[in-house]
Design an enzyme around this catalytic site. Structure first.
Site, PDB file in Angstrom:
ATOM      1  N   ASP A  29       0.849  -1.195   0.000  1.00  0.00           N
ATOM      2  CA  ASP A  29       0.000   0.000   0.000  1.00  0.00           C
ATOM      3  C   ASP A  29       0.888   1.250   0.000  1.00  0.00           C
ATOM      4  OD1 ASP A  29      -3.216   0.515   1.001  1.00  0.00           O
ATOM      5  OD2 ASP A  29      -1.807   2.196   1.086  1.00  0.00           O
ATOM      6  N   ASN A  86     -12.924  -3.199   2.472  1.00  0.00           N
ATOM      7  CA  ASN A  86     -13.801  -2.038   2.597  1.00  0.00           C
ATOM      8  C   ASN A  86     -14.730  -1.983   1.385  1.00  0.00           C
ATOM      9  OD1 ASN A  86     -12.503  -1.173   4.979  1.00  0.00           O
ATOM     10  ND2 ASN A  86     -10.910  -0.134   3.797  1.00  0.00           N
ATOM     11  N   GLY A  92     -15.756   2.679   3.732  1.00  0.00           N
ATOM     12  CA  GLY A  92     -14.479   3.387   3.614  1.00  0.00           C
ATOM     13  C   GLY A  92     -13.683   3.019   2.377  1.00  0.00           C
ATOM     14  N   GLN A  93     -14.373   2.541   1.333  1.00  0.00           N
ATOM     15  CA  GLN A  93     -13.663   2.171   0.104  1.00  0.00           C
ATOM     16  C   GLN A  93     -13.328   3.432  -0.699  1.00  0.00           C
ATOM     17  OE1 GLN A  93     -15.821  -0.529  -2.474  1.00  0.00           O
ATOM     18  NE2 GLN A  93     -14.037  -0.875  -3.791  1.00  0.00           N
ATOM     19  N   SER A  94     -12.043   3.597  -1.011  1.00  0.00           N
ATOM     20  CA  SER A  94     -11.634   4.784  -1.778  1.00  0.00           C
ATOM     21  C   SER A  94     -11.158   4.438  -3.180  1.00  0.00           C
ATOM     22  CB  SER A  94     -10.530   5.542  -1.023  1.00  0.00           C
ATOM     23  OG  SER A  94      -9.399   4.722  -0.856  1.00  0.00           O
ATOM     24  N   HIS A  99     -10.311  -5.139  -3.391  1.00  0.00           N
ATOM     25  CA  HIS A  99      -9.011  -5.425  -2.812  1.00  0.00           C
ATOM     26  C   HIS A  99      -9.157  -5.893  -1.372  1.00  0.00           C
ATOM     27  CE1 HIS A  99      -9.943  -1.124  -2.413  1.00  0.00           C
ATOM     28  NE2 HIS A  99      -9.333  -1.166  -1.238  1.00  0.00           N
ATOM     29  N   HIS A 101      -7.085  -5.860   2.154  1.00  0.00           N
ATOM     30  CA  HIS A 101      -5.947  -5.311   2.900  1.00  0.00           C
ATOM     31  C   HIS A 101      -5.389  -6.411   3.804  1.00  0.00           C
ATOM     32  CE1 HIS A 101      -6.887  -0.873   2.356  1.00  0.00           C
ATOM     33  NE2 HIS A 101      -8.078  -1.390   2.100  1.00  0.00           N
TER      34      HIS A 101
HETATM   35  P1  5GP Z   1      -9.632   1.461   0.389  1.00  0.00           P
HETATM   36  O1  5GP Z   1      -9.689   2.740   1.135  1.00  0.00           O
HETATM   37  O2  5GP Z   1     -10.334   1.561  -0.949  1.00  0.00           O
HETATM   38  O3  5GP Z   1     -10.091   0.259   1.167  1.00  0.00           O
HETATM   39  O4  5GP Z   1      -8.105   1.175   0.108  1.00  0.00           O
HETATM   40  C1  5GP Z   1      -7.411   1.726  -0.951  1.00  0.00           C
HETATM   41  C2  5GP Z   1      -5.963   1.688  -0.595  1.00  0.00           C
HETATM   42  O5  5GP Z   1      -5.211   1.922  -1.767  1.00  0.00           O
HETATM   43  C3  5GP Z   1      -5.533   2.753   0.421  1.00  0.00           C
HETATM   44  O6  5GP Z   1      -4.993   2.120   1.571  1.00  0.00           O
HETATM   45  C4  5GP Z   1      -4.514   3.584  -0.326  1.00  0.00           C
HETATM   46  O7  5GP Z   1      -3.429   3.976   0.490  1.00  0.00           O
HETATM   47  C5  5GP Z   1      -4.071   2.645  -1.434  1.00  0.00           C
HETATM   48  N1  5GP Z   1      -3.644   3.319  -2.647  1.00  0.00           N
HETATM   49  C6  5GP Z   1      -4.278   4.337  -3.286  1.00  0.00           C
HETATM   50  N2  5GP Z   1      -3.612   4.689  -4.397  1.00  0.00           N
HETATM   51  C7  5GP Z   1      -2.533   3.861  -4.466  1.00  0.00           C
HETATM   52  C8  5GP Z   1      -1.463   3.741  -5.403  1.00  0.00           C
HETATM   53  O8  5GP Z   1      -1.373   4.448  -6.405  1.00  0.00           O
HETATM   54  N3  5GP Z   1      -0.534   2.777  -5.143  1.00  0.00           N
HETATM   55  C9  5GP Z   1      -0.613   1.953  -4.058  1.00  0.00           C
HETATM   56  N4  5GP Z   1       0.369   1.053  -3.904  1.00  0.00           N
HETATM   57  N5  5GP Z   1      -1.610   2.064  -3.153  1.00  0.00           N
HETATM   58  C10 5GP Z   1      -2.558   2.992  -3.357  1.00  0.00           C
END
Ligand code: 5GP
Ligand code: ZN
Length: 113
Positions: A29, A86, A92-94, A99, A101
């Site tokens: 990450d 997420n 909290g999915q961004s 994916h 974690h």
């Molecule tokens: P979410 O919030 O959707 O569950 O997790 C998305 C994750 O992707 C976050 O922890 C964020 O730090 C990670 N992330 C976002 N953009 C990038 C990227 O360009 N490269 C990598 N390696 N991680 C990313």
């Protein structure tokens, strides 16, 4: 439609890849929230777990099994670790590419924020 994780999967944008097979790729990450913070994704684009069906049963199982194997390889299995998926806004999915974690090497708290 641009997807960061599809671009990581095709290596259009760089990442530290820690595991790969024909269906799954795992990478560090970019903004770790634990000393070990790895994301496991299907290479195939799926928006979220909401968009999976019975046809994805094997893939979903493989994501979890590969997470477990990575934890073992990283020697965090016994101490413990957390797997998180997420989903959508309240989850909290961004990044809208499914994916898992893998968080390890610190003691997690419950309930999560
Ligand atoms: P979410 O919030 O959707 O569950 O997790 C998305 C994750 O992707 C976050 O922890 C964020 O730090 C990670 N992330 C976002 N953009 C990038 C990227 O360009 N490269 C990598 N390696 N991680 C990313
Ligand atoms: Zn994608």
């Amino acid at each position: 439609m641009k997807c960061i994780f599809c671009e990581i999967s095709t290596r259009s944008i760089p990442s530290k890849i820690v595991f790969e097979n024909d269906k799954i790729i795992a990478f560090n990450d970019a903004h770790p929230v634990a000393p070990t913070h790895i994301l496991l994704i299907p290479k195939q684009h799926i928006d979220s777990i909401n968009n999976t069906t019975e046809e994805d049963q094997l893939l979903l199982g493989e994501l979890l099994l590969e997470a477990k194997k990575l934890a073992k390889k990283l020697e965090v299995s016994d101490a413990g670790y957390r797997l998180v998926i997420n989903t959508n806004e309240y989850g909290g999915q961004s990044v809208n590419h499914l994916h898992v974690h893998l968080l390890a090497n610190r003691k997690m708290t419950w309930p999560p924020g």
